[in-house]
Scaffold this active site. Sequence first.
Site, PDB file in Angstrom:
ATOM      1  N   SER A  11       0.845  -1.062   0.169  1.00  0.00           N
ATOM      2  CA  SER A  11      -0.334   0.309   0.099  1.00  0.00           C
ATOM      3  C   SER A  11       0.690   1.008  -0.024  1.00  0.00           C
ATOM      4  CB  SER A  11      -0.807  -0.038   1.239  1.00  0.00           C
ATOM      5  OG  SER A  11      -0.317   0.179   2.022  1.00  0.00           O
ATOM      6  N   ASP A  50      -3.303 -10.760   5.942  1.00  0.00           N
ATOM      7  CA  ASP A  50      -2.150  -9.782   7.380  1.00  0.00           C
ATOM      8  C   ASP A  50      -1.342 -11.366   7.022  1.00  0.00           C
ATOM      9  OD1 ASP A  50      -1.820  -9.432   9.603  1.00  0.00           O
ATOM     10  OD2 ASP A  50      -3.625  -8.789  10.346  1.00  0.00           O
ATOM     11  N   SER A 128      15.048  -6.185   5.792  1.00  0.00           N
ATOM     12  CA  SER A 128      15.351  -6.323   6.366  1.00  0.00           C
ATOM     13  C   SER A 128      15.486  -4.578   7.387  1.00  0.00           C
ATOM     14  CB  SER A 128      16.644  -7.241   7.300  1.00  0.00           C
ATOM     15  OG  SER A 128      17.462  -6.674   8.401  1.00  0.00           O
ATOM     16  N   TYR A 142      12.045  -3.284  17.673  1.00  0.00           N
ATOM     17  CA  TYR A 142      12.081  -2.776  16.120  1.00  0.00           C
ATOM     18  C   TYR A 142      13.783  -3.879  15.483  1.00  0.00           C
ATOM     19  CZ  TYR A 142      12.387  -1.509  11.146  1.00  0.00           C
ATOM     20  OH  TYR A 142      12.902  -1.758   9.848  1.00  0.00           O
ATOM     21  N   LYS A 146      14.491  -7.231  13.109  1.00  0.00           N
ATOM     22  CA  LYS A 146      15.360  -7.035  11.984  1.00  0.00           C
ATOM     23  C   LYS A 146      16.038  -8.218  12.780  1.00  0.00           C
ATOM     24  CE  LYS A 146      12.646  -4.700   9.840  1.00  0.00           C
ATOM     25  NZ  LYS A 146      12.035  -5.112   8.867  1.00  0.00           N
TER      26      LYS A 146
HETATM   27  N1  LIG Z   1      11.626   3.098   6.339  1.00  0.00           N
HETATM   28  C1  LIG Z   1      12.551   3.058   5.875  1.00  0.00           C
HETATM   29  O1  LIG Z   1      13.290   3.878   6.746  1.00  0.00           O
HETATM   30  C2  LIG Z   1      13.085   1.536   6.014  1.00  0.00           C
HETATM   31  C3  LIG Z   1      13.534   1.097   6.338  1.00  0.00           C
HETATM   32  C4  LIG Z   1      14.577  -0.287   6.981  1.00  0.00           C
HETATM   33  C5  LIG Z   1      13.885  -0.967   6.831  1.00  0.00           C
HETATM   34  N2  LIG Z   1      12.546  -0.640   6.646  1.00  0.00           N
HETATM   35  C6  LIG Z   1      11.612  -1.924   6.015  1.00  0.00           C
HETATM   36  O2  LIG Z   1      10.927  -1.916   5.036  1.00  0.00           O
HETATM   37  C7  LIG Z   1       9.569  -2.819   5.025  1.00  0.00           C
HETATM   38  C8  LIG Z   1       8.899  -1.433   4.862  1.00  0.00           C
HETATM   39  O3  LIG Z   1       8.729  -0.188   5.002  1.00  0.00           O
HETATM   40  P1  LIG Z   1       7.898   0.604   4.028  1.00  0.00           P
HETATM   41  O4  LIG Z   1       9.240   2.270   5.180  1.00  0.00           O
HETATM   42  O5  LIG Z   1       7.729   1.344   2.623  1.00  0.00           O
HETATM   43  O6  LIG Z   1       6.955   1.583   5.371  1.00  0.00           O
HETATM   44  P2  LIG Z   1       5.304   1.751   4.816  1.00  0.00           P
HETATM   45  O7  LIG Z   1       5.598   2.911   3.930  1.00  0.00           O
HETATM   46  O8  LIG Z   1       4.809   2.199   6.224  1.00  0.00           O
HETATM   47  O9  LIG Z   1       4.706   0.552   4.414  1.00  0.00           O
HETATM   48  C9  LIG Z   1       4.242  -0.817   4.978  1.00  0.00           C
HETATM   49  C10 LIG Z   1       3.439  -1.900   4.416  1.00  0.00           C
HETATM   50  O10 LIG Z   1       3.622  -2.931   5.501  1.00  0.00           O
HETATM   51  C11 LIG Z   1       2.053  -2.744   5.409  1.00  0.00           C
HETATM   52  N3  LIG Z   1       1.888  -4.255   6.583  1.00  0.00           N
HETATM   53  C12 LIG Z   1       1.954  -3.783   8.174  1.00  0.00           C
HETATM   54  N4  LIG Z   1       1.249  -4.296   8.609  1.00  0.00           N
HETATM   55  C13 LIG Z   1       0.846  -5.205   7.892  1.00  0.00           C
HETATM   56  C14 LIG Z   1       0.237  -6.916   8.120  1.00  0.00           C
HETATM   57  N5  LIG Z   1       0.153  -7.594   9.478  1.00  0.00           N
HETATM   58  N6  LIG Z   1      -0.047  -7.858   7.013  1.00  0.00           N
HETATM   59  C15 LIG Z   1       0.561  -7.126   5.900  1.00  0.00           C
HETATM   60  N7  LIG Z   1       0.385  -5.869   5.236  1.00  0.00           N
HETATM   61  C16 LIG Z   1       0.990  -5.414   6.505  1.00  0.00           C
HETATM   62  C17 LIG Z   1       1.743  -2.222   5.190  1.00  0.00           C
HETATM   63  O11 LIG Z   1       0.115  -2.059   5.484  1.00  0.00           O
HETATM   64  P3  LIG Z   1      -1.360  -1.748   5.670  1.00  0.00           P
HETATM   65  O12 LIG Z   1      -1.182  -0.306   4.156  1.00  0.00           O
HETATM   66  O13 LIG Z   1      -2.309  -2.099   5.898  1.00  0.00           O
HETATM   67  O14 LIG Z   1      -0.729  -0.957   7.052  1.00  0.00           O
HETATM   68  C18 LIG Z   1       2.468  -1.014   4.214  1.00  0.00           C
HETATM   69  O15 LIG Z   1       1.473  -1.429   2.979  1.00  0.00           O
HETATM   70  C19 LIG Z   1       9.652  -2.898   6.483  1.00  0.00           C
HETATM   71  O16 LIG Z   1       9.779  -3.976   6.846  1.00  0.00           O
HETATM   72  C20 LIG Z   1      10.491  -2.223   7.654  1.00  0.00           C
HETATM   73  O17 LIG Z   1      10.977  -2.069   8.517  1.00  0.00           O
HETATM   74  C21 LIG Z   1      11.823   0.065   6.052  1.00  0.00           C
END
Ligand SMILES: NC(=O)c1ccc[n+]([C@@H]2O[C@H](COP(=O)([O-])OP(=O)(O)OC[C@H]3O[C@@H](n4cnc5c(N)ncnc54)[C@H](OP(=O)(O)O)[C@@H]3O)[C@@H](O)[C@H]2O)c1
Length: 269
Positions: A11, A50, A128, A142, A146
């Site tokens: 999303s 989910d 990760s 968190y 990871k």
């Molecule tokens: N952004 C950063 O700086 C960063 C850095 C390192 C790693 N990451 C990792 O990258 C990954 C993606 O994060 P993002 O930064 O893209 O964040 P984001 O924009 O908040 O996207 C997270 C996605 O995960 C979905 N989600 C959360 N819980 C879920 C569940 N129980 N079942 C199905 N879908 C679920 C959310 O869907 P909903 O719309 O339903 O909430 C959303 O589509 C994560 O694993 C995060 O830990 C992010």
Amino acid sequence: MAKVVLITGISSGFGKAISELLSTKEYIVYGFNRKQREDLKGIIKVLQADVTDPGSVQDGITKLVNREGRIDILINNAGMGITGSIEDCSHEDIHLQMNTNFMGYVNMIQAVLPTMRKQVSATIVNISSIGGLMGLPYQGFYAASKFAVEGLSESLRMELIPFHIKVIVIQPGDFLTSFTANRKPVQIEGTDSVYEAQFQKTLSLIEKDEHGGLKPEYLARKLAKILEKKNPGHNYIIATLEQKFAVVLKRILPGSLFSSILSSHYGIK
Ligand SMILES: NC(=O)c1ccc[n+]([C@@H]2O[C@H](COP(=O)([O-])OP(=O)(O)OC[C@H]3O[C@@H](n4cnc5c(N)ncnc54)[C@H](OP(=O)(O)O)[C@@H]3O)[C@@H](O)[C@H]2O)c1
């Protein structure tokens, strides 16, 4: 033949950018999302699931396999972060963190493997974080989730050698996604926690780093190139030079020195 790729959490953020980019290439792109989102439909085939619910994950996989007969690539991406001191996090918050970021990946892996094992080859990508390589203050659970993904991926990679299934781990640094807005703080202003003042100071520095982060499309482009490699590496840090340098420092400096550099970055004296 176009490869069938399944991405969780499409999303926003990485999941949206990756699925949109791969759908412009030679892939049949499926996305798992826990809410029905009509706007996400198009060339991406969206299934509702989910990741914390093994039954809903299995239903989604069954639908996909009935349609396509195979899954070439799984990208485990869905995740979230809680933030707060380790002492103050409730068991409910900790469970939410581990159940989403760790068990969510486990549920997906266990559901795709019976199909992947019957194929000639397949790839599992686990998103990760640099937080999976170093503990971060006020993001302890968190980071733990990871670190767990890192250990799981190392073990899984060896177990899947006989089945020609590759395991790739992506360790992103700070990116500008909805992650910051979706973060669940376990301490809010006005509580009487002894950590409150420091927590608020550190949280604002964490958010400053994220707001100045790279764009998710950058990671999507890098990942698309990695997926094209015949023999991809095991781990890829996708981050700014400064953040990559921090990972190198963690490896070479004495722990006490690295810890004091990192804590001072987060305003902790
Ligand atoms: N952004 C950063 O700086 C960063 C850095 C390192 C790693 N990451 C990792 O990258 C990954 C993606 O994060 P993002 O930064 O893209 O964040 P984001 O924009 O908040 O996207 C997270 C996605 O995960 C979905 N989600 C959360 N819980 C879920 C569940 N129980 N079942 C199905 N879908 C679920 C959310 O869907 P909903 O719309 O339903 O909430 C959303 O589509 C994560 O694993 C995060 O830990 C992010």
